[in-house]
Design a protein around this motif. Structure first.
Motif, PDB file in Angstrom:
ATOM      1  N   GLY A  67       3.662  -4.282   8.491  1.00  0.00           N
ATOM      2  CA  GLY A  67       3.757  -4.582   7.104  1.00  0.00           C
ATOM      3  C   GLY A  67       4.620  -3.732   6.377  1.00  0.00           C
ATOM      4  N   THR A  68       4.495  -2.640   6.548  1.00  0.00           N
ATOM      5  CA  THR A  68       5.461  -1.654   5.993  1.00  0.00           C
ATOM      6  C   THR A  68       6.766  -2.095   5.719  1.00  0.00           C
ATOM      7  OG1 THR A  68       3.795  -0.009   6.189  1.00  0.00           O
ATOM      8  CG2 THR A  68       5.938   0.731   5.220  1.00  0.00           C
ATOM      9  N   ALA A  95       1.494   2.551   1.816  1.00  0.00           N
ATOM     10  CA  ALA A  95       2.421   1.820   2.299  1.00  0.00           C
ATOM     11  C   ALA A  95       3.083   0.646   1.435  1.00  0.00           C
ATOM     12  CB  ALA A  95       1.890   0.824   3.521  1.00  0.00           C
ATOM     13  N   ASP A 164       2.393  -8.080  -2.064  1.00  0.00           N
ATOM     14  CA  ASP A 164       1.897  -7.317  -0.916  1.00  0.00           C
ATOM     15  C   ASP A 164       0.880  -8.113  -0.483  1.00  0.00           C
ATOM     16  OD1 ASP A 164       0.852  -5.701   0.920  1.00  0.00           O
ATOM     17  OD2 ASP A 164       1.234  -3.663  -0.206  1.00  0.00           O
ATOM     18  N   ALA A 166      -0.775  -7.736   2.385  1.00  0.00           N
ATOM     19  CA  ALA A 166      -1.136  -7.294   3.488  1.00  0.00           C
ATOM     20  C   ALA A 166      -2.708  -7.671   3.676  1.00  0.00           C
ATOM     21  CB  ALA A 166      -1.113  -5.680   3.577  1.00  0.00           C
ATOM     22  N   GLN A 167      -3.461  -7.716   2.657  1.00  0.00           N
ATOM     23  CA  GLN A 167      -4.798  -7.976   2.640  1.00  0.00           C
ATOM     24  C   GLN A 167      -5.467  -9.116   2.281  1.00  0.00           C
ATOM     25  OE1 GLN A 167      -6.727  -4.603   0.128  1.00  0.00           O
ATOM     26  NE2 GLN A 167      -5.356  -2.971   1.321  1.00  0.00           N
ATOM     27  N   SER A 188       0.536  -8.097   6.641  1.00  0.00           N
ATOM     28  CA  SER A 188       0.263  -7.196   7.922  1.00  0.00           C
ATOM     29  C   SER A 188      -0.568  -7.382   8.946  1.00  0.00           C
ATOM     30  CB  SER A 188      -0.303  -5.763   7.137  1.00  0.00           C
ATOM     31  OG  SER A 188      -0.845  -4.970   8.213  1.00  0.00           O
ATOM     32  N   LYS A 193      -6.776  -5.977  10.327  1.00  0.00           N
ATOM     33  CA  LYS A 193      -6.350  -6.912   9.262  1.00  0.00           C
ATOM     34  C   LYS A 193      -6.883  -8.217   9.814  1.00  0.00           C
ATOM     35  CE  LYS A 193      -4.528  -4.603   6.045  1.00  0.00           C
ATOM     36  NZ  LYS A 193      -3.541  -3.508   6.473  1.00  0.00           N
TER      37      LYS A 193
HETATM   38  C1  LIG Z   1      -2.101  -3.279   0.931  1.00  0.00           C
HETATM   39  C2  LIG Z   1      -1.367  -2.842   2.197  1.00  0.00           C
HETATM   40  N1  LIG Z   1      -0.121  -2.845   1.895  1.00  0.00           N
HETATM   41  C3  LIG Z   1       0.790  -2.592   3.251  1.00  0.00           C
HETATM   42  C4  LIG Z   1       0.004  -2.190   4.304  1.00  0.00           C
HETATM   43  C5  LIG Z   1       0.913  -1.843   5.574  1.00  0.00           C
HETATM   44  O1  LIG Z   1       0.885  -2.587   6.540  1.00  0.00           O
HETATM   45  P1  LIG Z   1       1.207  -1.948   7.944  1.00  0.00           P
HETATM   46  O2  LIG Z   1      -0.010  -1.038   8.304  1.00  0.00           O
HETATM   47  O3  LIG Z   1       1.150  -3.091   8.845  1.00  0.00           O
HETATM   48  O4  LIG Z   1       2.488  -1.485   7.823  1.00  0.00           O
HETATM   49  C6  LIG Z   1      -1.362  -2.149   4.100  1.00  0.00           C
HETATM   50  C7  LIG Z   1      -2.021  -1.707   5.526  1.00  0.00           C
HETATM   51  O5  LIG Z   1      -1.841  -1.153   6.371  1.00  0.00           O
HETATM   52  C8  LIG Z   1      -1.952  -2.459   3.070  1.00  0.00           C
HETATM   53  O6  LIG Z   1      -3.204  -2.418   3.089  1.00  0.00           O
END
Ligand SMILES: Cc1ncc(COP(=O)(O)O)c(C=O)c1O
Length: 377
Positions: A67-68, A95, A164, A166-167, A188, A193
């Protein structure tokens, strides 16, 4: 707050997180490991197609290794350059904001909305300056951001919105699915997740040119499709990264798509139990409660609580793990020190706590947790 060690899984303890690995994942991964492609291959393409068909119909998707990385590439696609200011939430996973530093941009922290802990659209508007290049929002815990308000500010100032998500996979805002609401959306598939590929991510966006560019950037700047078809000019004109998803990861993602709906149903049910059971308990409030059952993607159950340490210790005594998970980002030196213009964040800083919510829990587990809380702390 005391710094408590990770809770062990034994003795009937209820841990905070647990990976969601559906049964179908194992044979799919094994089959992939027996095949020709274990790095980026046809399963990555297939995962992009099936993901888009399920979650973001009509949008382009680009799969990456985290996700990053999805955020970093989204920021580059949005044209964020050194010296730019980007308005972004003060409260999120680090992240979200670290890739902005990689772009040489300055994160300008916006306060939270006290009801959802998402970015405050009102504060975003106040923070806009001549240097603002983009707005970043995060659907904290699975609760969708005020996308209409953010979109209208962004349109007024001709800047993009990067979401973002990711959640918030599978979430909706006013009937529209997450991934179709912002200029760029980053998902992500990290270990805990909704869907996991151990680590992985996805960008949803519009425009074939941008899609091609991001596919080049995830692979050093090389056009892999042109290369494999023997039509690549053997030159690299953009500095890319090694951010591609592998076929092993995509195999996990593909198999997980099949059970997404039933797993989401369980998550929704568990979050609704928290909401209903804690509604009338004095000294505790479920964050984003009004959105639960209304597009909320049910990734975290966050509560605002008086005497947080007391509740955390009481839960611990009963074998239930809880934690803060994320911290306001301005506490980290890399972001330049604590800001003074986020009163809503200041007000909840010592109050928020995350309760267990994952697909290894039963409704009985959540009733048990709520029962402990109902007895007071
Ligand atoms: C809000 C948020 N953004 C970004 C990320 C980054 O994703 P990743 O760990 O897949 O790089 C996460 C979780 O890890 C997250 O909770």
């Amino acid at each position: 707050m005391s710094d408590l060690p990770l809770m062990q899984e034994n003795k009937g303890n209820i841990v905070l997180f647990y990976p969601n690995i559906p049964e179908d994942v194992i044979p799919e991964v094994v089959e992939t490991l027996h095949g020709r492609w274990i790095g980026q291959g046809p399963r990555v393409d297939q995962f992009e197609r099936e993901f888009a068909a399920k979650f973001t119909p009509g949008w382009k998707t680009v799969a990456v290794n985290a996700g990053t990385s999805a955020l970093h590439l989204s920021y580059l696609a949005a044209g964020i350059r050194p010296g730019d200011e980007v308005i972004t939430p003060v409260f999120t996973c680090t992240a979200t904001n670290i890739p902005l530093l990689h772009c040489g941009a300055k994160p300008v922290f916006a306060d939270i909305d006290p009801e959802t802990m998402n970015i405050s659209a009102k504060h975003v508007r106040e923070l806009i300056s001549e240097k603002t290049r983009a707005i970043v929002c995060v659907d904290y815990g699975g609760c969708l951001c005020p996308m209409e308000e953010l979109r209208s500010i962004a349109d007024e100032y001709h800047i993009p919105v990067i979401e973002d998500a990711a959640q918030s996979l599978g979430g909706f805002y006013k009937g529209r699915p997450v991934g179709t609401l912002a200029d760029y959306t980053a998902f992500s598939f990290q270990a805990i997740k909704h869907i996991t590929t151990a680590d992985g991510g996805m960008i949803s966006l519009q425009g074939t040119e941008t899609e091609r560019k991001l596919k080049r950037l995830r692979w050093f700047g090389i056009d892999r499709y042109a290369k494999q078809n023997g039509i690549w000019k053997n030159d690299i004109t953009e500095v890319g990264f090694k951010y591609q998803m592998t076929d092993v990861a995509a195999a996990m993602g593909l198999a997980s798509l099949k059970t997404f709906d039933s797993k989401m149903e369980l998550r929704q049910k568990l979050l609704a139990i928290y909401k209903d059971s804690l509604e009338k308990v004095p000294g505790i409030q479920v964050v984003g409660a009004d959105f639960i059952g209304h597009g909320h993607a049910a990734w975290l159950c966050t509560v605002l609580v008086e005497n947080r340490e007391g509740l955390q210790n009481k839960l611990r005594e009963h074998g239930v793990e809880s934690n803060q998970v994320h911290f306001r980002n301005d506490r980290y030196t890399i972001f330049g020190g604590r800001v003074k213009n986020c009163p809503n964040m200041d007000a909840v800083e010592e109050k928020y706590l995350i309760l267990p919510l994952h697909t290894h829990l039963t409704t009985g587990d959540v009733y048990r947790i709520c029962n402990i809380i109902q007895q007071g702390w």
